[in-house]
Design a protein around this motif. Structure first.
Motif, PDB file in Angstrom:
ATOM      1  N   GLU A 340      73.395 -14.222  65.496  1.00  0.00           N
ATOM      2  CA  GLU A 340      73.638 -13.580  64.142  1.00  0.00           C
ATOM      3  C   GLU A 340      75.183 -14.209  63.960  1.00  0.00           C
ATOM      4  N   ILE A 341      75.512 -14.858  62.701  1.00  0.00           N
ATOM      5  CA  ILE A 341      76.661 -15.303  62.717  1.00  0.00           C
ATOM      6  C   ILE A 341      77.188 -14.552  61.268  1.00  0.00           C
ATOM      7  N   GLU A 342      78.039 -13.505  61.317  1.00  0.00           N
ATOM      8  CA  GLU A 342      78.594 -12.768  60.316  1.00  0.00           C
ATOM      9  C   GLU A 342      79.812 -13.099  59.939  1.00  0.00           C
ATOM     10  N   VAL A 343      80.149 -13.447  58.794  1.00  0.00           N
ATOM     11  CA  VAL A 343      81.519 -13.747  58.246  1.00  0.00           C
ATOM     12  C   VAL A 343      81.794 -12.607  56.921  1.00  0.00           C
ATOM     13  N   PHE A 344      82.910 -11.952  57.521  1.00  0.00           N
ATOM     14  CA  PHE A 344      83.392 -10.865  56.602  1.00  0.00           C
ATOM     15  C   PHE A 344      84.865 -11.614  55.692  1.00  0.00           C
ATOM     16  N   ASN A 345      84.733 -11.481  54.467  1.00  0.00           N
ATOM     17  CA  ASN A 345      85.839 -12.063  53.922  1.00  0.00           C
ATOM     18  C   ASN A 345      85.978 -11.381  52.500  1.00  0.00           C
ATOM     19  N   GLN A 346      86.904 -10.591  52.445  1.00  0.00           N
ATOM     20  CA  GLN A 346      87.355  -9.848  50.973  1.00  0.00           C
ATOM     21  C   GLN A 346      87.496 -10.822  49.851  1.00  0.00           C
ATOM     22  N   ASP A 347      88.088 -12.088  50.163  1.00  0.00           N
ATOM     23  CA  ASP A 347      88.189 -12.944  49.348  1.00  0.00           C
ATOM     24  C   ASP A 347      86.925 -13.447  48.507  1.00  0.00           C
ATOM     25  N   MET A 348      85.951 -13.380  49.051  1.00  0.00           N
ATOM     26  CA  MET A 348      84.715 -13.732  48.395  1.00  0.00           C
ATOM     27  C   MET A 348      84.327 -12.798  47.177  1.00  0.00           C
ATOM     28  N   VAL A 349      84.719 -11.763  47.144  1.00  0.00           N
ATOM     29  CA  VAL A 349      84.142 -10.885  46.242  1.00  0.00           C
ATOM     30  C   VAL A 349      84.243 -11.376  44.648  1.00  0.00           C
ATOM     31  N   GLY A 350      83.207 -11.450  43.884  1.00  0.00           N
ATOM     32  CA  GLY A 350      83.168 -11.825  42.755  1.00  0.00           C
ATOM     33  C   GLY A 350      83.480 -13.254  42.603  1.00  0.00           C
ATOM     34  N   ILE A 351      83.526 -14.331  43.709  1.00  0.00           N
ATOM     35  CA  ILE A 351      83.824 -15.589  43.682  1.00  0.00           C
ATOM     36  C   ILE A 351      82.452 -16.554  43.699  1.00  0.00           C
ATOM     37  N   PRO A 352      81.978 -17.067  42.682  1.00  0.00           N
ATOM     38  CA  PRO A 352      80.647 -17.929  42.879  1.00  0.00           C
ATOM     39  C   PRO A 352      80.959 -18.841  43.684  1.00  0.00           C
ATOM     40  N   GLY A 353      79.776 -19.263  44.540  1.00  0.00           N
ATOM     41  CA  GLY A 353      79.866 -20.313  45.528  1.00  0.00           C
ATOM     42  C   GLY A 353      80.540 -20.073  46.680  1.00  0.00           C
ATOM     43  N   SER A 354      80.925 -18.867  47.044  1.00  0.00           N
ATOM     44  CA  SER A 354      81.526 -18.594  48.240  1.00  0.00           C
ATOM     45  C   SER A 354      80.857 -19.198  49.425  1.00  0.00           C
ATOM     46  N   ALA A 376      78.768  -7.875  48.871  1.00  0.00           N
ATOM     47  CA  ALA A 376      79.964  -8.379  48.067  1.00  0.00           C
ATOM     48  C   ALA A 376      80.817  -9.346  48.999  1.00  0.00           C
ATOM     49  N   ASN A 377      81.134  -8.643  50.241  1.00  0.00           N
ATOM     50  CA  ASN A 377      82.234  -9.373  51.064  1.00  0.00           C
ATOM     51  C   ASN A 377      81.732  -9.895  52.397  1.00  0.00           C
ATOM     52  N   THR A 378      80.291  -9.989  52.717  1.00  0.00           N
ATOM     53  CA  THR A 378      79.838 -10.310  53.953  1.00  0.00           C
ATOM     54  C   THR A 378      78.642 -11.485  53.772  1.00  0.00           C
ATOM     55  N   ILE A 379      78.514 -12.375  54.500  1.00  0.00           N
ATOM     56  CA  ILE A 379      77.466 -13.415  54.597  1.00  0.00           C
ATOM     57  C   ILE A 379      77.047 -13.339  55.938  1.00  0.00           C
ATOM     58  N   THR A 380      75.748 -13.243  56.267  1.00  0.00           N
ATOM     59  CA  THR A 380      75.272 -13.111  57.633  1.00  0.00           C
ATOM     60  C   THR A 380      74.144 -14.180  57.841  1.00  0.00           C
ATOM     61  N   HIS A 381      74.177 -15.125  58.609  1.00  0.00           N
ATOM     62  CA  HIS A 381      73.190 -16.162  58.875  1.00  0.00           C
ATOM     63  C   HIS A 381      72.523 -15.825  60.005  1.00  0.00           C
ATOM     64  N   TYR A 382      71.185 -15.714  60.272  1.00  0.00           N
ATOM     65  CA  TYR A 382      70.568 -15.580  61.413  1.00  0.00           C
ATOM     66  C   TYR A 382      69.889 -17.153  61.684  1.00  0.00           C
ATOM     67  N   VAL A 383      70.535 -17.513  63.164  1.00  0.00           N
ATOM     68  CA  VAL A 383      70.040 -19.056  62.969  1.00  0.00           C
ATOM     69  C   VAL A 383      69.429 -19.221  64.537  1.00  0.00           C
ATOM     70  N   SER A 384      68.683 -20.146  64.626  1.00  0.00           N
ATOM     71  CA  SER A 384      68.297 -20.704  65.956  1.00  0.00           C
ATOM     72  C   SER A 384      68.659 -21.941  66.325  1.00  0.00           C
ATOM     73  N   ALA A 385      69.499 -22.024  67.411  1.00  0.00           N
ATOM     74  CA  ALA A 385      70.283 -23.335  68.036  1.00  0.00           C
ATOM     75  C   ALA A 385      70.733 -22.983  69.312  1.00  0.00           C
ATOM     76  N   PRO A 386      71.162 -24.032  69.967  1.00  0.00           N
ATOM     77  CA  PRO A 386      71.820 -23.603  71.153  1.00  0.00           C
ATOM     78  C   PRO A 386      73.239 -23.307  71.148  1.00  0.00           C
ATOM     79  N   LEU A 387      73.658 -22.202  72.029  1.00  0.00           N
ATOM     80  CA  LEU A 387      74.916 -21.673  71.983  1.00  0.00           C
ATOM     81  C   LEU A 387      76.127 -22.520  71.663  1.00  0.00           C
ATOM     82  N   LYS A 388      76.022 -23.752  72.498  1.00  0.00           N
ATOM     83  CA  LYS A 388      77.197 -24.832  71.881  1.00  0.00           C
ATOM     84  C   LYS A 388      77.633 -25.162  70.499  1.00  0.00           C
ATOM     85  N   GLN A 389      76.073 -25.225  70.003  1.00  0.00           N
ATOM     86  CA  GLN A 389      76.318 -25.687  68.547  1.00  0.00           C
ATOM     87  C   GLN A 389      76.965 -24.577  67.765  1.00  0.00           C
ATOM     88  N   ILE A 390      76.189 -23.150  68.032  1.00  0.00           N
ATOM     89  CA  ILE A 390      76.757 -22.090  67.214  1.00  0.00           C
ATOM     90  C   ILE A 390      78.368 -21.905  67.533  1.00  0.00           C
TER      91      ILE A 390
END
Length: 501
Positions: A340-354, A376-390
């Motif tokens: 799980e890669i979770e990105v929390f950023n309040q600056d994303m709220v209401g900004i297209p293409g964040s 509104a302020n969090t994008i979470t990607h669930y990915v499958s890759a080696p830890l080094k790439q993550i």
């Protein structure tokens, strides 16, 4: 393009045999290629074969462990000794396989001569390239993809040529359909390469054994990686307008992994859709490479997944003609280790293409997203890759977004898949099944196309989730989970108290 006669001949089928099955030579000959077939049933078939099991790993690198093969040694060496020795070992193992297959038959000499010619021709070419690149004007890295394809082709040419020799020894009019471009002076597109070879083959009286690798100007490996043989298989089926495409595997396409839910619980899938095949690819459980499936789907060619060791079983048919009224869960599968890669950023709220900058990082490091969610302020990607790439991805995301908080953890992803799972209450039932089994639910998704449910769970709960969902949604059994046990315990406690009173 193929001649009009070839293109309108819809009476043939195109088959793909994987490396694990190819290693079982007698089973392939008895169950797939010859067996008790009459002469008229021997032909009107094309076979696309992979290298014998393990040889592509030896020629390139081990797919699971990453151990260097000839290619990796050549790409990373400053001398030609390491890769040259490795190539010699490959040649020796190929000749050992030949001896196992042919014994003291006359075909052994032909098989060994073929290996010698291909291996030593490749060695000579690579040595010349190495010498050329010792001059400053030529850079080895610019030629490495071509080297990789050239080496890979040896394995499939070896198995295809051997299969042709075996068939001829049994009186079958087999032909070696060599798509590898060996010593071909001119480059060709994939379609052009296939058309050139198959224009000279009469499918009604000749049994074509084709190499899974096809040399072409597009560069199969650069586009499809090591799934190129299925793309070759698909293009042959499309260009020759086959009535059916068949992939022979060492297992059935079943409702779950029998090692997890048990041999007695799994059910072979009789018929499903290309949508389901795509979802399986997304989970790393490929019935067929998605780009190969696309061609078959567009040309309305049904795909059959057959079991090499159960030739009488009809297998699984994949097409777009399934009954839309037949709504059922067909398969429960998933990714046992994901991140799980979770990105929390309040600056994303209401900004297209964040999300674009995050996607660009994942693309740069070739990290595939299995599923994702956002608010509104969090994008979470669930990915499958080696830890080094993550870790590299996380570092770059943090560098690009210093104001954001980026968190990551290990999870597992479980998916419930079917050609049509648009059933009232299915999502609620699935969540209930997981809860009663004591599975920790991290996230869930029910996409609008209604072909899959996705659940992100704690990594340690993967097997538990697979078993529970399969029992509850496929077998129709109720799993005794945490809540059932609690009810039983409460009832037992009450009984004990009454007895004490």
């Amino acid at each position: 393009m193929l001649s009009a006669q070839k293109k309108t001949d819809a009476g043939h089928s195109v088959h793909k045999i994987g490396g694990t099955s190819m290693t079982q030579v007698e089973a392939v000959m008895d169950n797939i290629l010859v067996g008790n077939r009459s002469e008229e049933k021997l032909y009107n078939r094309v076979f696309v074969v992979s290298a014998y099991g393990g040889f592509t790993d030896l020629l390139l690198e081990n797919k699971k462990t990453g151990e260097a093969g000839v290619y990796q040694l050549y790409a990373g060496s400053e001398t030609d000794w390491a890769w040259g020795d490795s190539l010699t070992k490959v040649s020796e193992k190929m000749c050992a396989i030949n001896e196992e297959i042919f014994g003291d038959a006359p075909e052994l000499k032909l098989a060994n001569a073929f290996v010698q010619e291909r291996v030593e021709g490749t060695r000579s070419c690579l040595m010349d390239l190495h010498r050329l690149c010792s001059f400053g004007h030529f850079k080895l890295e610019k030629h490495l993809l071509t080297v990789r394809e050239m080496l890979s082709a040896i394995g499939e040419s070896h198995s295809a040529h051997n299969t042709m020799l075996l068939l001829r020894a049994k009186g079958v009019n087999a032909v070696f359909a060599d798509l590898s471009g060996w010593r071909e002076p001119e480059a060709s597109t994939l379609d052009g390469r296939i058309s050139k070879v198959f224009d000279d083959i009469d499918l009604g009286s000749q049994l074509a054994i084709a190499t899974g690798y096809a040399q072409c100007s597009e560069g199969l490996m650069s586009i499809y990686g090591r799934g190129y043989s299925e793309v070759t298989f698909s293009r042959i089926a499309c260009l020759t307008q086959a009535r059916e495409a068949i992939i022979h595997k060492e297992f059935h396409l079943s409702s779950a992994d029998p090692r997890i839910v048990g041999e007695d619980a799994v059910r072979p899938i009789g018929r499903t859709s290309y949508d389901v095949a795509d979802q399986l690819s997304n989970m790393g459980m490929e019935a067929i490479h998605p780009r190969a499936a696309k061609g078959l789907r567009q040309n309305d060619i049904p795909l059959r997944i057959a079991n090499t060791f159960e030739p009488e079983h009809p297998g699984t048919v994949i097409d777009d003609h399934w009954d839309p009224e037949n709504s059922r869960v067909e398969i429960v599968t998933g990714v046992p280790t994901a991140f799980e890669i979770e990105v929390f950023n309040q600056d994303m709220v209401g900004i297209p293409g964040s999300e674009e900058s995050i996607l660009s990082v994942l693309k740069r490091y070739k990290v595939p997203t299995v599923t994702k969610n956002l608010n509104a302020n969090t994008i979470t990607h669930y990915v499958s890759a080696p830890l080094k790439q993550i870790r590299r991805c996380v570092d770059e995301i943090e560098e690009k977004h210093p104001e954001a908080t980026v968190q990551t953890r290990k999870v597992a992803i479980v998916s419930v898949i079917g050609a049509n799972i648009d059933q009232p209450g299915l999502f609620a039932r699935a969540v209930t099944v997981l809860d009663e089994a004591g599975v920790e639910l991290v996230a869930s998704h029910f996409p609008s196309r209604r072909v899959d449910l996705q659940f992100v769970v704690a990594e340690g709960d993967f097997n538990k989730a697979i078993v529970a969902l399969h029992r509850g949604l496929v077998e129709g059994k109720k799993e005794e989970g945490a809540s059932d046990k609690k009810t039983k315990n409460d009832s037992a406690n009450k009984q004990d108290k009454l007895k004490a009173a």
